[in-house]
Design a protein around this motif. Structure first.
Motif, PDB file in Angstrom:
ATOM      1  N   VAL A   1       1.077  -0.888  -0.314  1.00 37.69           N
ATOM      2  CA  VAL A   1       0.316  -0.034   0.013  1.00 37.69           C
ATOM      3  C   VAL A   1       0.658   1.260   0.035  1.00 37.69           C
ATOM      4  O   VAL A   1       0.224   1.880  -0.279  1.00 37.69           O
ATOM      5  N   GLY A   2       2.094   1.163   0.528  1.00 31.74           N
ATOM      6  CA  GLY A   2       2.630   2.332   0.943  1.00 31.74           C
ATOM      7  C   GLY A   2       3.294   2.593  -0.636  1.00 31.74           C
ATOM      8  O   GLY A   2       3.632   4.200  -1.317  1.00 31.74           O
ATOM      9  N   GLU A   3       3.196   1.543  -1.254  1.00 35.20           N
ATOM     10  CA  GLU A   3       4.383   1.778  -2.958  1.00 35.20           C
ATOM     11  C   GLU A   3       3.118   2.433  -3.719  1.00 35.20           C
ATOM     12  O   GLU A   3       3.413   4.273  -4.364  1.00 35.20           O
ATOM     13  N   ALA A   4       2.280   2.630  -3.492  1.00 32.01           N
ATOM     14  CA  ALA A   4       0.824   3.008  -3.996  1.00 32.01           C
ATOM     15  C   ALA A   4       0.454   4.481  -3.179  1.00 32.01           C
ATOM     16  O   ALA A   4       0.712   5.569  -4.637  1.00 32.01           O
ATOM     17  N   VAL A   5       0.966   4.383  -2.125  1.00 37.39           N
ATOM     18  CA  VAL A   5       0.931   5.852  -1.644  1.00 37.39           C
ATOM     19  C   VAL A   5       1.805   6.773  -2.684  1.00 37.39           C
ATOM     20  O   VAL A   5       1.198   8.162  -2.833  1.00 37.39           O
ATOM     21  N   GLU A   6       3.083   6.025  -1.949  1.00 37.14           N
ATOM     22  CA  GLU A   6       3.790   7.581  -2.377  1.00 37.14           C
ATOM     23  C   GLU A   6       3.972   7.565  -3.817  1.00 37.14           C
ATOM     24  O   GLU A   6       4.082   8.906  -4.659  1.00 37.14           O
ATOM     25  N   CYS A   7       3.030   6.822  -4.209  1.00 35.31           N
ATOM     26  CA  CYS A   7       2.991   7.161  -6.100  1.00 35.31           C
ATOM     27  C   CYS A   7       1.636   8.293  -5.921  1.00 35.31           C
ATOM     28  O   CYS A   7       1.799   9.156  -7.290  1.00 35.31           O
ATOM     29  N   PHE A   8       0.998   8.200  -5.404  1.00 33.63           N
ATOM     30  CA  PHE A   8      -0.456   9.342  -5.567  1.00 33.63           C
ATOM     31  C   PHE A   8       0.481  10.632  -4.675  1.00 33.63           C
ATOM     32  O   PHE A   8       0.124  11.662  -4.984  1.00 33.63           O
TER      33      PHE A   8
ATOM     34  N   TYR B   1      -0.336  -5.361  -1.480  1.00 27.38           N
ATOM     35  CA  TYR B   1      -1.395  -4.241  -2.107  1.00 27.38           C
ATOM     36  C   TYR B   1      -1.968  -5.235  -2.932  1.00 27.38           C
ATOM     37  O   TYR B   1      -1.778  -6.179  -3.863  1.00 27.38           O
ATOM     38  N   VAL B   2      -3.197  -5.820  -2.407  1.00 27.99           N
ATOM     39  CA  VAL B   2      -4.227  -6.911  -2.716  1.00 27.99           C
ATOM     40  C   VAL B   2      -4.958  -6.024  -4.301  1.00 27.99           C
ATOM     41  O   VAL B   2      -5.966  -5.566  -4.306  1.00 27.99           O
ATOM     42  N   TYR B   3      -4.291  -6.879  -4.930  1.00 29.99           N
ATOM     43  CA  TYR B   3      -5.466  -7.110  -6.409  1.00 29.99           C
ATOM     44  C   TYR B   3      -6.844  -7.526  -6.651  1.00 29.99           C
ATOM     45  O   TYR B   3      -6.958  -8.447  -6.050  1.00 29.99           O
ATOM     46  N   ARG B   4      -7.775  -6.820  -6.813  1.00 33.28           N
ATOM     47  CA  ARG B   4      -9.230  -7.832  -7.098  1.00 33.28           C
ATOM     48  C   ARG B   4      -9.133  -8.949  -8.079  1.00 33.28           C
ATOM     49  O   ARG B   4      -9.677  -9.707  -7.569  1.00 33.28           O
ATOM     50  N   LYS B   5      -8.532  -8.941  -9.176  1.00 35.48           N
ATOM     51  CA  LYS B   5      -7.896  -9.996 -10.078  1.00 35.48           C
ATOM     52  C   LYS B   5      -7.416 -10.921  -9.539  1.00 35.48           C
ATOM     53  O   LYS B   5      -6.377 -11.660 -11.161  1.00 35.48           O
ATOM     54  N   GLU B   6      -7.290 -11.657  -8.621  1.00 33.15           N
ATOM     55  CA  GLU B   6      -6.028 -12.997  -8.217  1.00 33.15           C
ATOM     56  C   GLU B   6      -7.069 -14.221  -8.073  1.00 33.15           C
ATOM     57  O   GLU B   6      -8.283 -14.358  -7.358  1.00 33.15           O
ATOM     58  N   PHE B   7      -6.428 -14.737  -8.353  1.00 33.17           N
ATOM     59  CA  PHE B   7      -6.994 -16.572  -8.156  1.00 33.17           C
ATOM     60  C   PHE B   7      -6.247 -17.145  -7.365  1.00 33.17           C
ATOM     61  O   PHE B   7      -5.504 -16.094  -5.903  1.00 33.17           O
TER      62      PHE B   7
ATOM     63  N   GLU C   1     -10.780   4.733 -11.036  1.00 30.01           N
ATOM     64  CA  GLU C   1     -11.007   3.390 -11.773  1.00 30.01           C
ATOM     65  C   GLU C   1      -9.730   3.042 -11.816  1.00 30.01           C
ATOM     66  O   GLU C   1      -9.652   1.740 -12.131  1.00 30.01           O
ATOM     67  N   ASP C   2      -8.193   3.655 -12.636  1.00 29.16           N
ATOM     68  CA  ASP C   2      -7.219   2.947 -12.313  1.00 29.16           C
ATOM     69  C   ASP C   2      -6.488   1.790 -11.379  1.00 29.16           C
ATOM     70  O   ASP C   2      -5.711   0.968 -10.731  1.00 29.16           O
ATOM     71  N   PHE C   3      -6.830   2.493  -9.891  1.00 33.50           N
ATOM     72  CA  PHE C   3      -6.130   1.957  -8.175  1.00 33.50           C
ATOM     73  C   PHE C   3      -7.340   1.510  -7.753  1.00 33.50           C
ATOM     74  O   PHE C   3      -7.131   0.054  -7.590  1.00 33.50           O
ATOM     75  N   MET C   4      -8.452   2.571  -7.430  1.00 28.96           N
ATOM     76  CA  MET C   4      -9.580   1.814  -5.942  1.00 28.96           C
ATOM     77  C   MET C   4     -10.124   0.671  -6.515  1.00 28.96           C
ATOM     78  O   MET C   4     -10.383  -0.616  -6.305  1.00 28.96           O
ATOM     79  N   LYS C   5     -10.945   0.748  -7.977  1.00 26.85           N
ATOM     80  CA  LYS C   5     -11.721  -0.409  -8.850  1.00 26.85           C
ATOM     81  C   LYS C   5     -10.757  -1.380  -9.348  1.00 26.85           C
ATOM     82  O   LYS C   5     -11.610  -2.454  -9.402  1.00 26.85           O
ATOM     83  N   LYS C   6      -9.568  -1.890  -8.722  1.00 24.80           N
ATOM     84  CA  LYS C   6      -9.061  -2.180  -8.980  1.00 24.80           C
ATOM     85  C   LYS C   6      -7.914  -3.376  -8.245  1.00 24.80           C
ATOM     86  O   LYS C   6      -7.445  -3.907  -8.386  1.00 24.80           O
ATOM     87  N   SER C   7      -8.267  -2.953  -6.521  1.00 26.38           N
ATOM     88  CA  SER C   7      -7.597  -3.177  -5.847  1.00 26.38           C
ATOM     89  C   SER C   7      -8.437  -3.728  -4.920  1.00 26.38           C
ATOM     90  O   SER C   7      -9.500  -2.318  -4.222  1.00 26.38           O
ATOM     91  N   TYR C   8      -8.480  -3.863  -3.248  1.00 27.00           N
ATOM     92  CA  TYR C   8      -9.796  -3.788  -2.236  1.00 27.00           C
ATOM     93  C   TYR C   8      -8.138  -3.124  -1.098  1.00 27.00           C
ATOM     94  O   TYR C   8      -8.418  -2.731  -0.758  1.00 27.00           O
ATOM     95  N   SER C   9      -7.111  -2.670  -1.251  1.00 24.96           N
ATOM     96  CA  SER C   9      -6.552  -1.705  -0.279  1.00 24.96           C
ATOM     97  C   SER C   9      -6.854  -0.202  -0.503  1.00 24.96           C
ATOM     98  O   SER C   9      -5.833   0.492   0.986  1.00 24.96           O
ATOM     99  N   LEU C  10      -6.963   0.446  -0.922  1.00 22.62           N
ATOM    100  CA  LEU C  10      -7.082   1.592  -0.965  1.00 22.62           C
ATOM    101  C   LEU C  10      -8.792   2.695  -0.693  1.00 22.62           C
ATOM    102  O   LEU C  10      -8.733   4.145  -1.180  1.00 22.62           O
ATOM    103  N   GLY C  11      -9.287   2.135   0.687  1.00 22.55           N
ATOM    104  CA  GLY C  11     -10.458   2.612   0.636  1.00 22.55           C
ATOM    105  C   GLY C  11     -10.523   3.671   1.502  1.00 22.55           C
ATOM    106  O   GLY C  11     -11.197   4.486   1.723  1.00 22.55           O
ATOM    107  N   PHE C  12      -9.191   4.047   1.939  1.00 24.36           N
ATOM    108  CA  PHE C  12      -8.789   5.491   2.724  1.00 24.36           C
ATOM    109  C   PHE C  12      -8.868   6.336   1.712  1.00 24.36           C
ATOM    110  O   PHE C  12      -8.828   7.466   2.603  1.00 24.36           O
TER     111      PHE C  12
END
Length: 373
Positions: A156-163, A335-341, A282-293
């Motif tokens: 999650v920290g990696e995505a936060v730094e990107c943002f 960072y958990v992606y929604r489309k993971e088996f 669209e490109d992060f929150m809808k593709k990951s369970y990790s960014l509700g904040f």
């Protein structure tokens, strides 16, 4: 510059040779010698003396296994090697008729006194070249960048730094009285050099650029990278004190509510806030369970009424508060992606526990800020 079918009779045209050149690729072939004279060497496929490697007498590889076997397809930009130092760069062709302000805007954003500003996430431009074959065409010579999704986010920290970098970068752009006007996932990129053992080939992404080695990918936590805004073809620059209203520019994100304005006018700075928020949604929150904040801030940034959206200063202030409120455990979490088996999720979870234990033991920061910052 070139009409469709203009090169149909050429012996290396795709109609004649399997894997041959498409019409748009001849533009680069025709400029290859001139570019080499200026110090930029294109890949073999785009040189005048190119002969398909899979057609040679001793060829043993299938066309799809050959370095020169596939087209880049999108030929607005082209990679090249800067001969003086071996650095891989990107060349973007720009029509001065279609985008008359692009050169001026990128120069404005990268003026000497601002180019080293860590808040400046505008793609640098090394030089501008005038085509000798087309007076309407210039080339912007820029760093070779990669799509941000080519390396998955590990934490999650990696995505936060990107943002953080994207918010900071837009704040800088707006501070220079420029509205980007086309913020989409395709127009934010990253420096690939920290994240790969070698710069990847633009077509065969598992191979090094010189096609001699398979490459390895690294995490952003171990190898922090920088993110950049690119493509200022639709951008608008305002003079000090000028009213920030302009004709509507419809970019890649067509969901901007004010595009439906009957007046045909809008505030592009407010539209930038929407498109950055929509990118996160669209490109992060809808593709990951990790960014509700991020939900409350993104909801405000994408408000239907432009006047209900925060300014970039307010958005950055609120984002900084969100970032400061996140615990080290949240930032370290996977960072958990929604489309993971299921099996893949179990494997990644176990791998993440090992990685996290190493990062904690080595005191590796949970927010991977590049060293220069």
């Amino acid at each position: 510059m070139y009409e469709e079918g203009a090169f149909a009779s050429h012996p290396l045209h795709y109609d004649t040779v399997l894997g041959g050149l498409f019409d748009d690729e001849y533009f680069w072939r025709d400029h290859s010698k001139w570019l080499a004279e200026l110090g930029y060497r294109l890949r073999p496929r785009y040189r005048e003396d190119w002969q398909p490697s899979w057609l040679k007498d001793n060829a043993k590889k299938h066309i799809l296994e050959c370095e020169d076997g596939e087209s880049t397809m999108v030929t607005v930009t082209m990679d090249a090697v800067r001969i003086s130092d071996g650095r891989i760069v990107s060349l973007k062709k720009v029509s001065k008729t279609d985008h008359p302000e692009e050169e001026d805007i990128v120069r404005h954003l990268n003026e000497v006194q601002f180019e080293a500003d860590p808040a400046n996430h505008t793609v640098p431009v090394y030089e501008v070249l005038q085509s000798p074959l087309d007076p309407d065409c210039i080339f912007l010579v820029m760093p070779y960048l990669a799509r941000i999704y080519t390396v998955k986010f590990a934490t999650v920290g990696e995505a936060v730094e990107c943002f953080r970098q994207l918010f900071e970068g837009l704040k800088y752009i707006h501070s220079r009285r420029v509205a980007h006007s086309d913020i989409t996932l395709l127009n934010v990129m990253m420096d690939p050099s920290p994240l790969y053992s070698d710069i990847p080939h633009p077509i065969h992404s598992e191979m090094s650029y010189d096609f001699k080695r398979k490459i390895k990918r690294y995490t952003r936590t171990d190898h922090p990278t920088r993110y950049y805004y690119i493509d200022f073809g639709l951008s608008v620059k305002f003079a000090p004190g000028q009213e920030t209203i302009s004709p509507i520019n419809i970019g890649g994100d067509r969901s901007v509510p004010e595009f439906d304005n009957e007046s045909g006018m809008y505030n592009p700075f407010q539209a930038d806030i929407y498109t950055l928020g929509n990118l996160v949604r669209e490109d992060f929150m809808k593709k990951s369970y990790s960014l509700g904040f991020m939900a409350p801030l993104v909801a405000d940034m994408t408000a239907t009424k432009p006047e209900d959206r925060p300014s970039i200063d307010e958005a950055c202030r609120r984002f900084d508060e969100i970032r400061a409120s996140l615990s080290w455990w949240t930032l370290r979490s996977r960072y958990v992606y929604r489309k993971e088996f299921l099996l893949g999720r179990l494997f990644r979870g176990c791998r993440h526990l090992v990685r996290t234990s190493i990062w904690v033991a080595s005191k590796t920061p949970s927010l991977p800020v590049p060293a220069a910052e």
